[in-house]
Scaffold this active site. Structure first.
Site, mmCIF file in Angstrom:
data_model
loop_
_atom_site.group_PDB
_atom_site.id
_atom_site.type_symbol
_atom_site.label_atom_id
_atom_site.label_comp_id
_atom_site.label_asym_id
_atom_site.label_seq_id
_atom_site.Cartn_x
_atom_site.Cartn_y
_atom_site.Cartn_z
ATOM 1 N N ARG A 136 19.229 67.908 26.784
ATOM 2 C CA ARG A 136 19.101 67.271 28.099
ATOM 3 C C ARG A 136 20.426 66.720 28.622
ATOM 4 N NH1 ARG A 136 13.458 64.551 28.054
ATOM 5 N NH2 ARG A 136 14.153 64.034 25.976
ATOM 6 N N GLY A 137 21.409 66.558 27.734
ATOM 7 C CA GLY A 137 22.704 66.015 28.149
ATOM 8 C C GLY A 137 23.482 67.042 28.962
ATOM 9 N N VAL A 168 26.322 69.018 28.282
ATOM 10 C CA VAL A 168 26.582 70.314 27.645
ATOM 11 C C VAL A 168 25.258 71.016 27.363
ATOM 12 C CG1 VAL A 168 27.486 71.457 25.574
ATOM 13 C CG2 VAL A 168 28.787 69.616 26.643
ATOM 14 N N CYS A 227 37.159 72.346 23.489
ATOM 15 C CA CYS A 227 37.153 73.110 24.749
ATOM 16 C C CYS A 227 38.543 73.609 25.135
ATOM 17 C CB CYS A 227 36.584 72.254 25.870
ATOM 18 S SG CYS A 227 37.258 70.590 25.924
ATOM 19 N N GLN A 265 43.406 68.065 31.922
ATOM 20 C CA GLN A 265 42.006 68.126 31.508
ATOM 21 C C GLN A 265 41.081 67.335 32.438
ATOM 22 O OE1 GLN A 265 43.464 68.260 26.889
ATOM 23 N NE2 GLN A 265 41.324 67.701 27.228
ATOM 24 N N PRO A 282 45.395 56.903 63.368
ATOM 25 C CA PRO A 282 46.488 57.827 63.036
ATOM 26 C C PRO A 282 47.858 57.157 63.118
ATOM 27 C CG PRO A 282 45.152 58.668 64.886
ATOM 28 C CD PRO A 282 44.651 57.299 64.572
ATOM 29 N N GLU A 335 43.501 65.068 20.395
ATOM 30 C CA GLU A 335 43.340 66.300 21.160
ATOM 31 C C GLU A 335 44.528 67.240 20.914
ATOM 32 O OE1 GLU A 335 40.616 66.873 22.746
ATOM 33 O OE2 GLU A 335 40.958 68.309 24.350
ATOM 34 N N LYS A 355 44.232 68.748 17.476
ATOM 35 C CA LYS A 355 43.202 69.791 17.405
ATOM 36 C C LYS A 355 43.749 71.154 17.806
ATOM 37 C CE LYS A 355 39.059 67.009 18.423
ATOM 38 N NZ LYS A 355 38.153 66.610 19.543
ATOM 39 N N ARG A 363 44.775 63.859 30.984
ATOM 40 C CA ARG A 363 43.535 63.841 31.784
ATOM 41 C C ARG A 363 43.917 63.724 33.248
ATOM 42 N NH1 ARG A 363 39.201 65.045 29.393
ATOM 43 N NH2 ARG A 363 39.219 63.345 27.895
ATOM 44 N N HIS A 384 39.312 72.590 32.744
ATOM 45 C CA HIS A 384 40.569 72.241 32.094
ATOM 46 C C HIS A 384 41.618 73.277 32.492
ATOM 47 C CE1 HIS A 384 38.643 69.140 29.981
ATOM 48 N NE2 HIS A 384 38.794 69.509 28.737
#
Ligand code: HSE
Length: 379
Positions: free
Chosen positions: A13-14, A16, A138, A165, A196, A244, A247, A275, A282
């Site tokens: 349900r989340g 992803v 990801c 990201q 303006p 990150e 990884k 980010r 990404h």
């Protein structure tokens, strides 16, 4: 044989999980096995209506009902994995655990699944009894899909990946907060913008104050992302490297079946992860050192021909703005690759910019394809 396989879904349900459900429904994956849906809070309620699905939700913490599944697909997050997986394995369960979370990724007895690149590695892992099949980070998966052609040709010496990201990588609440911040910044200068003649430096001063203000919604990011960027993604490993960034090298080499990064035969991937205020794509600016100084046309052909999702965008201003952008790629399976150019540093230096949806190829897609692979292997 196929129909007998029972697949359990946790965390469907989340964010992803919902993307995964949509993709599985549109590919008619549910027709191929029996589905059991789990919930941590709502057991007994009506389960999603899918072909071959059980009517009611089961308890996501009930080892007995989990253990009846041949495969469990979880997008519930790392805490759930850490709490349930060891107990289930400890109780002797030998089914396939297909997981979006990073918890088990680097374990010796887990394979990171990105089948366009490592189908053979996955097959041989499964053949020797590996049962934990984990989706990659990801950013790493999207980078490898973009560079696939060069990796296949064996011409990559090292990669520098500077990332841009999206908010979605941090979570659904972060996406909401980004939009709230945009709204807050806009509201702070709404009247001046309508005029303006109002001086831009005055507008800038007010917006800057708004972005630094304690009243800016910042519970999730801890700071402004709208009108700003955050040059750190994930945890601080204490040695100047973000988790990150770590990884990238660790997972890329595992996915490719190479030795650990830094050891002979490994692929060196270095960079800074940042980010930015995109929603769910990404982007990455890659500097790639090739071992051979190939002509650009051959490089483009290698990249474009490597897999069916890569789309090479011509290196022109108009094509880049229109097609090599998060707003364009969002919600699509394509991996846009552009800004391909030989660099002045010397022979074999190549620039590349790539954009991919981090919820699709970055998260959900490798998981549903792993499930398909298992069905094929069982035939
Ligand atoms: N860690 C990634 C990010 C998300 O924060 O963008 C998923 O791997």
């Amino acid at each position: 044989m196929r129909k007998a396989m029972k697949v359990g879904f946790v965390g469907w349900r989340g964010m992803v999980g919902s993307v995964l459900m949509e993709r599985m429904a549109s590919e008619r994956d549910f027709d191929l096995f029996r589905s059991r849906f789990f919930s941590a809070s709502n057991q007994g309620a009506t389960a999603p209506a899918v072909q071959g699905g059980e009517a009611r939700l089961h308890d996501a913490n009930d080892l007995a009902t989990l253990g009846e599944c041949d495969a469990i697909v979880t997008c519930q997050g790392g805490d759930y994995t850490a709490a349930v997986h060891p107990r289930l394995r400890g109780a002797g369960w030998r089914g396939y655990w297909i997981d979006a979370a990073s918890t088990l990724r680097m374990n010796e007895d887990a394979v990171i699944v990105l089948d366009p690149l490592n189908r053979d590695l996955i097959r041989s892992a499964v053949a020797r009894g590996v049962r934990d099949c984990i989706g990659g980070n990801c950013t790493v998966s999207l980078m490898l899909l973009a560079m696939h052609g060069l990796l296949k040709a064996g011409v990559v010496e090292w990669v520098s990946a500077m990332t841009y990201q999206a908010a979605s990588g941090a979570g659904a609440q972060h996406m909401r907060e980004l939009l709230q911040q945009m709204g807050y910044a806009y509201e702070s200068v709404r009247d001046q913008l309508a005029d303006p003649g109002s001086p831009i430096l005055q507008i800038d001063r007010v917006v800057s104050e708004a972005l630094r203000s304690a009243a800016l919604p910042h519970e999730n990011f801890g700071t402004a992302l709208a009108g700003n960027l955050i040059a750190w993604v994930d945890r601080d490993l204490g040695d100047g490297v973000s988790r990150e960034e770590w990884k990238a090298g660790a997972e890329a080499n595992k996915i490719l079946g190479r030795p650990a990064m830094g050891t002979p035969g490994s692929l060196i991937v270095e960079g800074i992860c940042v980010r930015i205020g995109a929603m769910r794509c990404h982007s990455q600016a890659l500097t790639i050192k090739l071992s051979q100084d190939l002509p650009l046309s051959q490089i483009e052909d290698l990249i474009a021909g490597a897999n069916e999702w890569v789309e090479v965008v011509p290196n022109t201003r108009n094509d880049t703005i229109a097609r090599l952008a998060p707003a364009h790629v969002s919600g699509r399976l394509r991996i846009a690759v552009g800004r391909l150019r030989k660099l002045a540093m010397g022979a074999g230096y190549l620039s590349m910019f790539t954009v991919g949806d981090q919820l699709l190829w970055g998260a959900a897609e490798p998981l549903r394809r792993m499930l398909r692979m298992l069905l094929d292997l069982q035939d």
